[in-house]
Design a protein around this motif. Structure first.
Motif, mmCIF file in Angstrom:
data_model
loop_
_atom_site.group_PDB
_atom_site.id
_atom_site.type_symbol
_atom_site.label_atom_id
_atom_site.label_comp_id
_atom_site.label_asym_id
_atom_site.label_seq_id
_atom_site.Cartn_x
_atom_site.Cartn_y
_atom_site.Cartn_z
ATOM 1 N N ASN A 134 -0.640 15.070 1.835
ATOM 2 C CA ASN A 134 -1.290 14.362 0.742
ATOM 3 C C ASN A 134 -2.057 13.175 1.308
ATOM 4 N N CYS A 185 0.893 6.803 -6.798
ATOM 5 C CA CYS A 185 -0.330 7.481 -7.238
ATOM 6 C C CYS A 185 -0.342 8.963 -6.863
ATOM 7 N N ALA A 186 0.466 9.365 -5.891
ATOM 8 C CA ALA A 186 0.421 10.744 -5.398
ATOM 9 C C ALA A 186 0.919 11.738 -6.443
ATOM 10 N N CYS A 241 0.469 3.770 -3.137
ATOM 11 C CA CYS A 241 -0.048 5.119 -2.859
ATOM 12 C C CYS A 241 1.000 6.198 -3.118
ATOM 13 N N SER A 242 2.275 5.899 -2.900
ATOM 14 C CA SER A 242 3.291 6.907 -3.193
ATOM 15 C C SER A 242 3.451 7.096 -4.696
ATOM 16 N N PHE A 250 -2.930 7.589 3.547
ATOM 17 C CA PHE A 250 -3.738 6.373 3.540
ATOM 18 C C PHE A 250 -2.857 5.139 3.311
ATOM 19 N N GLY A 251 -1.880 5.253 2.427
ATOM 20 C CA GLY A 251 -0.952 4.154 2.198
ATOM 21 C C GLY A 251 -0.135 3.831 3.433
ATOM 22 N N ARG A 252 0.304 4.863 4.136
ATOM 23 C CA ARG A 252 1.046 4.635 5.383
ATOM 24 C C ARG A 252 0.164 4.002 6.447
ATOM 25 N N PRO A 254 0.811 -1.228 0.000
ATOM 26 C CA PRO A 254 0.000 0.000 0.000
ATOM 27 C C PRO A 254 0.845 1.279 0.000
ATOM 28 N N ASN A 255 1.943 1.251 0.720
ATOM 29 C CA ASN A 255 2.817 2.418 0.757
ATOM 30 C C ASN A 255 3.430 2.671 -0.615
ATOM 31 N N ILE A 262 -3.596 10.542 -0.056
ATOM 32 C CA ILE A 262 -3.372 9.191 -0.567
ATOM 33 C C ILE A 262 -2.104 8.583 0.021
ATOM 34 N N VAL A 263 -1.083 9.403 0.245
ATOM 35 C CA VAL A 263 0.154 8.908 0.859
ATOM 36 C C VAL A 263 -0.097 8.548 2.321
#
Length: 129
Positions: free
Chosen positions: A67, A54-55, A51-52, A72-74, A47-48, A69-70
């Motif tokens: 951000n 996609c940012a 999402c990184s 959320f990934g974390r 996920p990290n 999305i980042v």
């Protein structure tokens, strides 16, 4: 930071010890549910990473601009790492697995996750502007 042959050998040795501990925690006590820890630790960095990617930050924004999305990934990465620790503890508490199997599974899982993160740190490409 360059990674050489010694780094690859060291990381693969630690990864092999992590897998050995998790497999032994299953095989010695004839209960194979701790193998789920391997799945959570292998999936934890995804996920990290996704999402990184996609940012797509621009040149004018700062990296700590919040951000979503980042973040959320974390959050998902932290959830999966915590689940890899809590799952054997819950299984041991409900007496599905034994406490030594829980300890070996948690230590092996942390070694696997640490190796994946170390591999990512040592072998990430430099960004050119």
């Amino acid at each position: 930071m360059t990674a050489g042959l010694k780094t690859i050998i060291s990381l693969s040795f630690v990864l092999a010890i992590g897998f050995l501990l998790v497999i032994l925690s299953c095989a010695l006590f004839k209960q194979y549910l701790p193998l789920l820890v391997v799945a959570t630790y292998v999936l934890a960095p995804l996920p990290n990473f996704i999402c990184s990617r996609c940012a797509n930050p621009d040149d004018f924004g700062s990296d700590s601009s919040g951000n979503a999305i980042v973040d959320f990934g974390r959050f998902l990465t932290g959830f999966l790492v915590l689940m890899g620790i809590a799952l054997p503890a819950v299984l041991a508490h409900s007496e599905i697995i034994r406490v030594p199997a829980m300890i070996m599974s948690i230590v092996g899982g942390l070694l696997i996750y640490g190796t994946i993160i170390s591999f990512g740190m040592f072998f990430q490409e430099e960004q050119e502007f």
